[in-house]
Write a protein that holds these residues in place. Sequence first.
Motif, mmCIF file in Angstrom:
data_model
loop_
_atom_site.group_PDB
_atom_site.id
_atom_site.type_symbol
_atom_site.label_atom_id
_atom_site.label_comp_id
_atom_site.label_asym_id
_atom_site.label_seq_id
_atom_site.Cartn_x
_atom_site.Cartn_y
_atom_site.Cartn_z
ATOM 1 N N VAL A 242 29.199 27.951 23.645
ATOM 2 C CA VAL A 242 29.878 28.338 22.401
ATOM 3 C C VAL A 242 29.555 29.793 22.072
ATOM 4 O O VAL A 242 30.457 30.591 21.778
ATOM 5 C CB VAL A 242 29.469 27.417 21.223
ATOM 6 N N LEU A 243 28.280 30.124 22.115
ATOM 7 C CA LEU A 243 27.856 31.492 21.802
ATOM 8 C C LEU A 243 28.460 32.503 22.774
ATOM 9 O O LEU A 243 28.916 33.577 22.360
ATOM 10 C CB LEU A 243 26.331 31.583 21.804
ATOM 11 N N ASP A 244 28.483 32.150 24.053
ATOM 12 C CA ASP A 244 29.062 33.039 25.058
ATOM 13 C C ASP A 244 30.558 33.245 24.811
ATOM 14 O O ASP A 244 31.064 34.370 24.909
ATOM 15 C CB ASP A 244 28.837 32.492 26.467
ATOM 16 N N ALA A 245 31.269 32.171 24.475
ATOM 17 C CA ALA A 245 32.710 32.279 24.213
ATOM 18 C C ALA A 245 32.973 33.126 22.970
ATOM 19 O O ALA A 245 33.900 33.946 22.961
ATOM 20 C CB ALA A 245 33.324 30.889 24.057
ATOM 21 N N ALA A 246 32.159 32.951 21.946
ATOM 22 C CA ALA A 246 32.324 33.748 20.721
ATOM 23 C C ALA A 246 32.109 35.227 21.014
ATOM 24 O O ALA A 246 32.852 36.083 20.514
ATOM 25 C CB ALA A 246 31.360 33.267 19.640
ATOM 26 N N GLN A 247 31.127 35.514 21.824
ATOM 27 C CA GLN A 247 30.846 36.905 22.175
ATOM 28 C C GLN A 247 31.958 37.470 23.063
ATOM 29 O O GLN A 247 32.433 38.588 22.844
ATOM 30 C CB GLN A 247 29.501 37.019 22.877
ATOM 31 N N VAL B 243 36.568 29.099 22.075
ATOM 32 C CA VAL B 243 35.382 28.783 21.272
ATOM 33 C C VAL B 243 35.485 27.359 20.745
ATOM 34 O O VAL B 243 34.513 26.599 20.792
ATOM 35 C CB VAL B 243 35.202 29.794 20.120
ATOM 36 N N LEU B 244 36.657 26.974 20.280
ATOM 37 C CA LEU B 244 36.840 25.607 19.783
ATOM 38 C C LEU B 244 36.668 24.581 20.899
ATOM 39 O O LEU B 244 36.101 23.508 20.671
ATOM 40 C CB LEU B 244 38.204 25.445 19.128
ATOM 41 N N ARG B 245 37.136 24.910 22.081
ATOM 42 C CA ARG B 245 36.947 23.981 23.215
ATOM 43 C C ARG B 245 35.458 23.824 23.536
ATOM 44 O O ARG B 245 34.979 22.713 23.758
ATOM 45 C CB ARG B 245 37.717 24.466 24.431
ATOM 46 N N ALA B 246 34.751 24.948 23.567
ATOM 47 C CA ALA B 246 33.308 24.891 23.811
ATOM 48 C C ALA B 246 32.615 24.139 22.680
ATOM 49 O O ALA B 246 31.677 23.367 22.910
ATOM 50 C CB ALA B 246 32.741 26.300 23.951
ATOM 51 N N TYR B 247 33.092 24.351 21.462
ATOM 52 C CA TYR B 247 32.514 23.675 20.303
ATOM 53 C C TYR B 247 32.735 22.159 20.393
ATOM 54 O O TYR B 247 31.855 21.375 20.039
ATOM 55 C CB TYR B 247 33.147 24.211 19.024
ATOM 56 N N ALA B 248 33.899 21.762 20.887
ATOM 57 C CA ALA B 248 34.178 20.335 21.061
ATOM 58 C C ALA B 248 33.207 19.717 22.063
ATOM 59 O O ALA B 248 32.702 18.601 21.850
ATOM 60 C CB ALA B 248 35.618 20.127 21.509
ATOM 61 N N SER C 272 27.340 19.611 6.915
ATOM 62 C CA SER C 272 27.617 21.020 6.676
ATOM 63 C C SER C 272 28.552 21.572 7.747
ATOM 64 O O SER C 272 29.486 22.332 7.450
ATOM 65 C CB SER C 272 26.304 21.807 6.631
ATOM 66 N N LEU C 273 28.318 21.191 8.987
ATOM 67 C CA LEU C 273 29.171 21.618 10.091
ATOM 68 C C LEU C 273 30.599 21.110 9.880
ATOM 69 O O LEU C 273 31.567 21.854 10.030
ATOM 70 C CB LEU C 273 28.608 21.096 11.417
ATOM 71 N N THR C 274 30.723 19.857 9.497
ATOM 72 C CA THR C 274 32.038 19.277 9.250
ATOM 73 C C THR C 274 32.753 20.002 8.119
ATOM 74 O O THR C 274 33.946 20.292 8.206
ATOM 75 C CB THR C 274 31.894 17.772 8.929
ATOM 76 N N ARG C 275 32.032 20.326 7.073
ATOM 77 C CA ARG C 275 32.608 21.072 5.946
ATOM 78 C C ARG C 275 33.124 22.430 6.424
ATOM 79 O O ARG C 275 34.212 22.850 6.038
ATOM 80 C CB ARG C 275 31.569 21.241 4.836
ATOM 81 N N SER C 276 32.385 23.101 7.276
ATOM 82 C CA SER C 276 32.816 24.393 7.804
ATOM 83 C C SER C 276 34.102 24.251 8.614
ATOM 84 O O SER C 276 35.003 25.082 8.518
ATOM 85 C CB SER C 276 31.726 25.011 8.674
ATOM 86 N N LEU C 277 34.184 23.198 9.405
ATOM 87 C CA LEU C 277 35.397 22.979 10.199
ATOM 88 C C LEU C 277 36.605 22.748 9.298
ATOM 89 O O LEU C 277 37.713 23.182 9.605
ATOM 90 C CB LEU C 277 35.203 21.807 11.155
ATOM 91 N N HIS C 278 36.414 22.060 8.172
ATOM 92 C CA HIS C 278 37.512 21.816 7.245
ATOM 93 C C HIS C 278 38.006 23.107 6.597
ATOM 94 O O HIS C 278 39.146 23.192 6.175
ATOM 95 C CB HIS C 278 37.108 20.814 6.168
ATOM 96 N N GLN C 279 37.158 24.103 6.535
ATOM 97 C CA GLN C 279 37.536 25.362 5.919
ATOM 98 C C GLN C 279 38.258 26.295 6.892
ATOM 99 O O GLN C 279 38.684 27.375 6.521
ATOM 100 C CB GLN C 279 36.297 26.066 5.341
ATOM 101 N N TRP C 280 38.411 25.872 8.111
ATOM 102 C CA TRP C 280 39.048 26.683 9.134
ATOM 103 C C TRP C 280 40.486 26.992 8.716
ATOM 104 O O TRP C 280 41.210 26.112 8.274
ATOM 105 C CB TRP C 280 39.057 25.913 10.452
ATOM 106 N N ARG C 281 40.880 28.212 8.893
ATOM 107 C CA ARG C 281 42.245 28.617 8.535
ATOM 108 C C ARG C 281 43.194 28.337 9.699
ATOM 109 O O ARG C 281 43.030 28.868 10.788
ATOM 110 C CB ARG C 281 42.277 30.095 8.183
ATOM 111 N N GLU C 282 44.207 27.526 9.412
ATOM 112 C CA GLU C 282 45.180 27.195 10.450
ATOM 113 C C GLU C 282 46.061 28.387 10.807
ATOM 114 O O GLU C 282 46.633 28.444 11.883
ATOM 115 C CB GLU C 282 46.041 26.025 9.992
ATOM 116 N N SER C 283 46.170 29.332 9.902
ATOM 117 C CA SER C 283 47.070 30.461 10.136
ATOM 118 C C SER C 283 46.397 31.623 10.869
ATOM 119 O O SER C 283 47.006 32.682 11.008
ATOM 120 C CB SER C 283 47.617 30.949 8.798
ATOM 121 N N GLU C 284 45.190 31.432 11.349
ATOM 122 C CA GLU C 284 44.469 32.511 12.038
ATOM 123 C C GLU C 284 45.224 32.942 13.290
ATOM 124 O O GLU C 284 45.453 32.145 14.183
ATOM 125 C CB GLU C 284 43.068 32.040 12.424
#
Length: 124
Positions: free
Chosen positions: A77-82, A30-35, A10-22
């Motif tokens: 991750v949560l701290d970076a998102a906030q 956040v992505l670095r923390a997520y990695a 499910s997590l992988t599916r969410s990452l695939h839905q990420w918009r490159e044009s954001e």
Amino acid sequence: MERAVYQLVSLTRSLHQWRESEETYTYTPVLRAYADFASSLQDIAGTLSRLDADVLESQAEQVCRQSATAQRALKDVLDAAQEHRLPLADPSRPYGVLIVEATRLMEEFQYTGDTLRTTAAGPE
């Protein structure tokens, strides 16, 4: 373990839905923390893939230590998102889904570690 794998898919599916044009939000931290978080989960999965009944107790402890590391990585991750004020409640963007899936995945791995520890300890 099956539930943890389901959450990982499910997590992988969410990452695939990420918009490159954001371009609206700063999401790179956040992505670095997520990695880092994903890497910590890889460590847990690696230990789980080598379970051996003869050394289960030490492996269970290792999974619990690795889970604590993953918990800290999830907090980052949560701290970076906030800090970067990502719109976690906006269903048109993947940020909230990623956080929810990461939290669920962390809970599954934590549960797996706790179960292994209980099993390794044997009957009291």
